[in-house]
Structure formats: C-alpha cells, structure tokens
Design a protein around this motif. Structure first.
Motif, PDB file in Angstrom:
ATOM      1  N   HIS A  95       1.104 -13.321  -8.158  1.00  0.00           N
ATOM      2  CA  HIS A  95       1.609 -14.682  -7.963  1.00  0.00           C
ATOM      3  C   HIS A  95       3.128 -14.703  -7.925  1.00  0.00           C
ATOM      4  N   GLU A  96       3.741 -13.866  -8.751  1.00  0.00           N
ATOM      5  CA  GLU A  96       5.202 -13.831  -8.800  1.00  0.00           C
ATOM      6  C   GLU A  96       5.786 -13.043  -7.636  1.00  0.00           C
ATOM      7  N   ASN A  97       5.030 -12.072  -7.125  1.00  0.00           N
ATOM      8  CA  ASN A  97       5.486 -11.248  -6.004  1.00  0.00           C
ATOM      9  C   ASN A  97       4.378 -11.130  -4.960  1.00  0.00           C
ATOM     10  N   PRO A  98       4.054 -12.236  -4.295  1.00  0.00           N
ATOM     11  CA  PRO A  98       2.948 -12.223  -3.336  1.00  0.00           C
ATOM     12  C   PRO A  98       3.238 -11.299  -2.160  1.00  0.00           C
ATOM     13  N   GLU A  99       2.173 -10.812  -1.552  1.00  0.00           N
ATOM     14  CA  GLU A  99       2.302  -9.955  -0.376  1.00  0.00           C
ATOM     15  C   GLU A  99       1.097 -10.168   0.533  1.00  0.00           C
ATOM     16  N   GLY A 100       1.170  -9.612   1.737  1.00  0.00           N
ATOM     17  CA  GLY A 100       0.060  -9.751   2.679  1.00  0.00           C
ATOM     18  C   GLY A 100       0.382 -10.731   3.790  1.00  0.00           C
ATOM     19  N   VAL A 101      -0.662 -11.234   4.432  1.00  0.00           N
ATOM     20  CA  VAL A 101      -0.506 -12.071   5.626  1.00  0.00           C
ATOM     21  C   VAL A 101      -1.047 -13.480   5.383  1.00  0.00           C
ATOM     22  N   ILE A 102      -0.317 -14.479   5.873  1.00  0.00           N
ATOM     23  CA  ILE A 102      -0.793 -15.866   5.892  1.00  0.00           C
ATOM     24  C   ILE A 102      -1.080 -16.222   7.348  1.00  0.00           C
ATOM     25  N   ARG A 103      -2.305 -16.647   7.620  1.00  0.00           N
ATOM     26  CA  ARG A 103      -2.711 -16.991   8.988  1.00  0.00           C
ATOM     27  C   ARG A 103      -2.484 -18.474   9.223  1.00  0.00           C
TER      28      ARG A 103
ATOM     29  N   VAL B  73       5.579 -11.046   2.329  1.00  0.00           N
ATOM     30  CA  VAL B  73       4.573 -11.909   2.956  1.00  0.00           C
ATOM     31  C   VAL B  73       4.900 -12.044   4.440  1.00  0.00           C
ATOM     32  N   ASP B  74       3.927 -11.767   5.289  1.00  0.00           N
ATOM     33  CA  ASP B  74       4.095 -11.906   6.730  1.00  0.00           C
ATOM     34  C   ASP B  74       3.227 -13.058   7.241  1.00  0.00           C
ATOM     35  N   PHE B  75       3.548 -13.528   8.429  1.00  0.00           N
ATOM     36  CA  PHE B  75       2.845 -14.671   9.003  1.00  0.00           C
ATOM     37  C   PHE B  75       2.260 -14.300  10.361  1.00  0.00           C
TER      38      PHE B  75
ATOM     39  N   SER C 248      -3.105 -15.955  -3.216  1.00  0.00           N
ATOM     40  CA  SER C 248      -1.828 -15.899  -3.936  1.00  0.00           C
ATOM     41  C   SER C 248      -0.650 -16.150  -3.007  1.00  0.00           C
ATOM     42  N   ALA C 249      -0.668 -15.565  -1.804  1.00  0.00           N
ATOM     43  CA  ALA C 249       0.418 -15.784  -0.850  1.00  0.00           C
ATOM     44  C   ALA C 249       0.432 -17.228  -0.359  1.00  0.00           C
ATOM     45  N   VAL C 250      -0.748 -17.767  -0.067  1.00  0.00           N
ATOM     46  CA  VAL C 250      -0.836 -19.161   0.381  1.00  0.00           C
ATOM     47  C   VAL C 250      -0.352 -20.108  -0.716  1.00  0.00           C
ATOM     48  N   LYS C 251      -0.729 -19.826  -1.954  1.00  0.00           N
ATOM     49  CA  LYS C 251      -0.302 -20.653  -3.081  1.00  0.00           C
ATOM     50  C   LYS C 251       1.224 -20.656  -3.210  1.00  0.00           C
ATOM     51  N   SER C 252       1.839 -19.480  -3.074  1.00  0.00           N
ATOM     52  CA  SER C 252       3.293 -19.409  -3.213  1.00  0.00           C
ATOM     53  C   SER C 252       3.990 -20.146  -2.067  1.00  0.00           C
ATOM     54  N   PHE C 253       3.442 -20.017  -0.837  1.00  0.00           N
ATOM     55  CA  PHE C 253       4.034 -20.708   0.311  1.00  0.00           C
ATOM     56  C   PHE C 253       3.878 -22.220   0.169  1.00  0.00           C
TER      57      PHE C 253
END
Length: 295
Positions: free
Chosen positions: A88-96, A122-124, A284-289
């Motif tokens: 949660h503090e350091n999210p990673e991965g892809v948001i579609r 985090v990539d998009f 986690s990435a979506v939550k941070s965004f």
C-alpha cells in the motif's frame, strides 16, 4: 461459527499466564469473554484445550498442539499484514484505464504524470474509446478505472476530475465567425458533423437538445466520426460544423484550425468522471491512485 483471529490471541495469552482472569486483565476484556473465546475454539476443534487446576489452568495435550501452531498462525498473519502495508505504501504493477476521448486525451495525462512522480513503480495501460465501451469494459472486468464524460447512474464509485462545456466549432472562414453569437435554430440549417453512438459528448448533447424541444433528427447530419479530433479535422476542412468539448476546441482554435462561436440560447456544461471497478485487478495500486486523485 468459525473462530476469529482474536480468539487465538486470547488462547495464547491464557496459555502463557495459566489463568483466564490474568488473560482478561492483560487483554482488557472480561473473564466471561475469555471463557467464550476458549469455548468457541474447543467447539471448532472438537477438543478440550485447558484443564482447570487450583492455581488456574493448564494446557491439555490437544491444547499443546494448538498452542505451538497458533503462535505460528499469528506470526504469519502479522507478516502478511506488514507485507500488505508495504504494498500500500509502495504500490507497483499496472492500472488498466478505459477512457473516452476528452478525459483520456486532455485530462488524465497530467494527473497520471503527477501521480507517477510519487509512485514510479505503477504503470498505466490506457485504452481510448467511447463512453459506451468504457462502461462495457468496467462491467466485464477489463478496466480497473474508466474516465468518461457522463454518469450512467450514481450507484458507481466515482469522483469528478474536471468540468467541461460543449461549444460550437465552425471552419475559420464560416459566415458564423462574423457574428457575435448564433442561436440554436441557426445550427439546424447547417451541415452538421456528429459523433458516433456511444460517445459521452453526443449523449450530453442529445439530452440538452431534447430539453430544448429538439431531437438529433432535427440536425442535418452529413457524417459521423469516432473522436473529437476527427470531428475537429473535418470541421477545419470545411465539411460542416459541430458541437464538441471546449477543451480540445480551444486548442484547435489557438492553432487556427477552427473558430468557437457562442450559442446564446444553448449553454451545456458537464462533468468528467473517474469511475472505479468494485473488483480491480491490482487493488493496492488502484487504491493509491484513487486516494491520490481525491486528496
């Protein structure tokens, strides 16, 4: 009923203190609550876990088995919590993201750029399409978030990312450019370039037309195009006039491609929305965004 994590915590403290009353005092609960937790565990495992003694309680052989494993269970749970917190503090991965033209090409880029300054891992993956397909992608689980120009209903988890106005654009040499403003009925006489069905801009425009007592059938539509940029190009080349988002229209006007002409009796304002999936692929990435956008 399956036992809760707190029941195992109660069990461990009771085993270590050899006393239900001492366990209750350390945990800040009543002795009756301690007894209830232990009873629930005994029912779940179908085994007696403690023997009562004059000094308090001792573990049974079954209790010894649970004690050894309960500590490991809680250690694993705490380790999982720490790992999740780190994600949660350091999210990673892809948001579609599926986005309609206006928010996708003119609003999202600056938001994403600012977000990635803070969250570089985090990539998009962004797909530009019309609003109808955006909603379809959301419902089919293909999109974690969609960015659109109209809200189908308020049951979605949404946030507003911008405000937009629909404006009339005409070719630079069109007679309307010599007028201070036009009226809605003037537009009905002109060749009109429409957006494709499913476009959020088109949906908003049709709704506003209906509220004025007109319909899309009252327009002299000469072509339908799949994006605001395609419409702007067609208008700039003299194929007709159109109603588009003010954001790309101003950029095109500044570039000398089209002219914006006010419509005195037709002022249409809309909001641009981000809508979040209830089951994103990368929570986690979506939550941070999402938290970043709503900060």
């Amino acid at each position: 009923m399956d036992p809760k994590v707190s029941y195992f915590q109660t069990f461990i403290i009771a085993a270590k203190t050899k006393s239900f009353s001492k366990a209750a005092k350390r945990l800040g609960i009543t002795q009756g609550t301690v007894s209830n937790h232990i009873a629930a565990l005994e029912k779940f495992f179908d085994a007696q876990l403690f023997l009562r003694t004059p000094e308090g309680v001792d573990l049974t052989p079954e209790g010894e088995i649970l004690f050894e494993r309960a500590e490991k269970i809680l250690d694993l749970i705490n380790e999982a919590k720490m790992l999740m917190r780190a994600i949660h503090e350091n999210p990673e991965g892809v948001i579609r993201i599926y986005a309609s033209t206006t928010p996708g090409e003119h609003v999202l880029p600056s938001i994403i750029k600012e977000y990635k300054n803070q969250y570089k891992n985090v990539d998009f993956e962004i797909t530009i399409t019309d609003s109808k397909n955006c909603y379809k992608a959301l419902e089919e689980g293909l999109a974690d978030i969609i960015a659109v120009g109209y809200l189908k209903n308020e049951n979605y988890d949404y946030t507003i990312i911008g405000k937009d106005r629909l404006v009339l654009i005409v070719p630079p040499n069109h007679p309307f450019t010599k007028r201070e403003y036009v009226r809605l009925e003037d537009i009905l006489k002109e060749d009109f370039i429409d957006r494709e069905e499913g476009s959020g801009t088109r949906e908003t425009f049709i709704k506003a037309l209906n509220e004025k007592g007109y319909s899309i059938m009252d327009l002299n539509i000469v072509m339908r195009l799949g994006s605001s940029s395609a419409v702007i190009t067609a208008v700039s080349e003299g194929y007709g006039i159109s109603i588009v988002s003010e954001i790309p229209a101003k950029k095109a006007e500044n570039a000398g491609l089209v002219k914006i002409v006010p419509i005195v009796d037709f002022d249409v304002v809309r909001y641009l929305y981000l809508i979040k999936s209830k089951r994103p692929k990368n929570p986690s990435a979506v939550k941070s965004f999402w938290e970043f956008v709503n900060r």
